[in-house]
Design a protein around this motif. Structure first.
Motif, short mmCIF file in Angstrom:
data_model
loop_
_atom_site.label_atom_id
_atom_site.label_comp_id
_atom_site.label_asym_id
_atom_site.label_seq_id
_atom_site.Cartn_x
_atom_site.Cartn_y
_atom_site.Cartn_z
N ALA A 139 0.77 -1.16 0.00
CA ALA A 139 -0.05 0.00 -0.33
C ALA A 139 0.65 1.35 0.07
N ALA A 140 1.93 1.29 0.61
CA ALA A 140 3.10 2.34 0.84
C ALA A 140 3.85 2.66 -0.40
N LEU A 141 3.79 1.64 -1.38
CA LEU A 141 4.75 2.02 -2.32
C LEU A 141 4.10 2.50 -3.67
N ASP A 142 4.92 2.94 -4.58
CA ASP A 142 4.62 3.63 -5.74
C ASP A 142 3.98 2.50 -6.98
N HIS A 143 3.37 3.01 -7.95
CA HIS A 143 2.91 1.85 -8.62
C HIS A 143 3.85 1.11 -9.42
N SER A 144 5.00 1.55 -9.80
CA SER A 144 6.05 0.76 -10.36
C SER A 144 6.55 -0.46 -9.27
N MET A 145 7.02 0.02 -8.03
CA MET A 145 7.33 -0.87 -7.07
C MET A 145 6.17 -2.01 -6.75
#
Length: 298
Positions: free
Chosen positions: A166-172
């Motif tokens: 949830a806390a990660l950007d879309h790419s990661m």
């Protein structure tokens, strides 16, 4: 013989901001399935994961894995967490700060376990060059890869994930979803993942279960659940990256990369400042065409 790996029938008093809520959950999950668990905040999702893991005891009921009783309050049976062959990843990662990346994985390995699996996971997760670093020296995405690798090091029968991306950007997020699917195909473990991201649900899950007020309100395939006229999807989100945005007939036509697919969204004009090309976004998802509408998928 039943092919259900996980069988749960529990009752509990759930402490919420609005007082005590009776929690009643009963479901079965087949071996190798990925179950997405979703629903509004306070519904009991995290509590359920912690009960399955043995970190919280329900007041009454049974939990069994592959016909082995983990919990039966009527017989006073309670198998401790360390003896349940599970892996779990929570949002805070819970890595040991004084240990290196490799030491975190070795600590999770069973006594007399084959240390080769640690090196294999470090390589597969792209962490080999970081094996000597401590958690504070890692980015959020790197820490999450370590947490996922540590959860897999014992080759669990069941993997519990509480909004791990949830806390990660879309790419990661997409990269770690790929790693999860890769190891799922390799080891055939069963997964329960708490998520509010509709794209993540459709990409990962065989089954989806909606909880609300401590109870299961819907259970089925993602297609079955999200085409139901009775479904309430107000708590779900849609995440992606803006590719282009233009005004058209009183609304925005946005081209976005969502779960590695280019989709077209129609959005209200007042959302234009959020929809600049290159921006990552998270939006509330609704099946109501007057709010957010997926009009194309290619």
């Amino acid at each position: 013989m039943s092919d259900n790996l996980l069988d749960i029938n529990i009752r509990h008093s759930l402490q919420t901001a609005n007082g005590i809520l009776p929690m009643e959950v009963s479901f079965s999950l087949s071996k190798g399935n990925i179950l997405a668990l979703t629903g509004p905040s306070g519904a009991g999702k995290t509590t359920l994961l912690r009960q399955i893991a043995g970190l919280v005891n329900p007041q009454s009921g049974k939990i069994s894995l592959d016909q082995q009783l983990w919990l039966d309050t009527s017989q006073d049976i309670q198998i401790p967490t360390r003896k349940r062959n599970i892996g779990f990843v929570f949002q805070d990662y819970a890595l040991f700060p004084h240990m290196t990346v490799k030491e975190n994985l070795l600590f999770a390995l069973e006594t007399k376990g084959d240390e080769k699996v640690v090196d294999e996971l470090l390589d597969a997760m792209g962490l080999t060059q970081l094996h000597g670093r401590k958690p504070h020296q890692l980015s959020g995405g790197q820490q999450q890869r370590v947490a996922l690798a540590r959860a897999l090091v014992r080759k669990p029968d069941l993997l519990l994930l509480d909004e791990p991306f949830a806390a990660l950007d879309h790419s990661m997020r997409y990269q770690l979803q790929n790693l999860l699917l890769k190891f799922h195909r390799l080891y055939h473990f069963t997964v329960i993942i708490v998520t509010h991201d509709i794209g993540e649900i459709f990409r990962l899950a065989d089954r989806v279960m909606i909880m609300n007020h401590g109870k299961v309100t819907q259970l089925g395939s993602p297609a079955e659940v999200y085409t139901s006229e009775t479904d309430n999807a107000d708590d779900l989100t849609l995440s992606g990256e803006v590719l282009s945005c233009q005004k058209l007939h009183g609304h925005l036509l946005v081209s976005a990369l969502i779960e590695n697919k280019v989709r077209q969204l129609t959005l209200p004009l007042d959302m234009e400042p959020q929809m600049l090309p290159g921006n990552n976004f998270t939006l509330p998802y609704s099946l109501d065409p007057n709010r957010i509408r997926l009009v194309n998928n290619r």
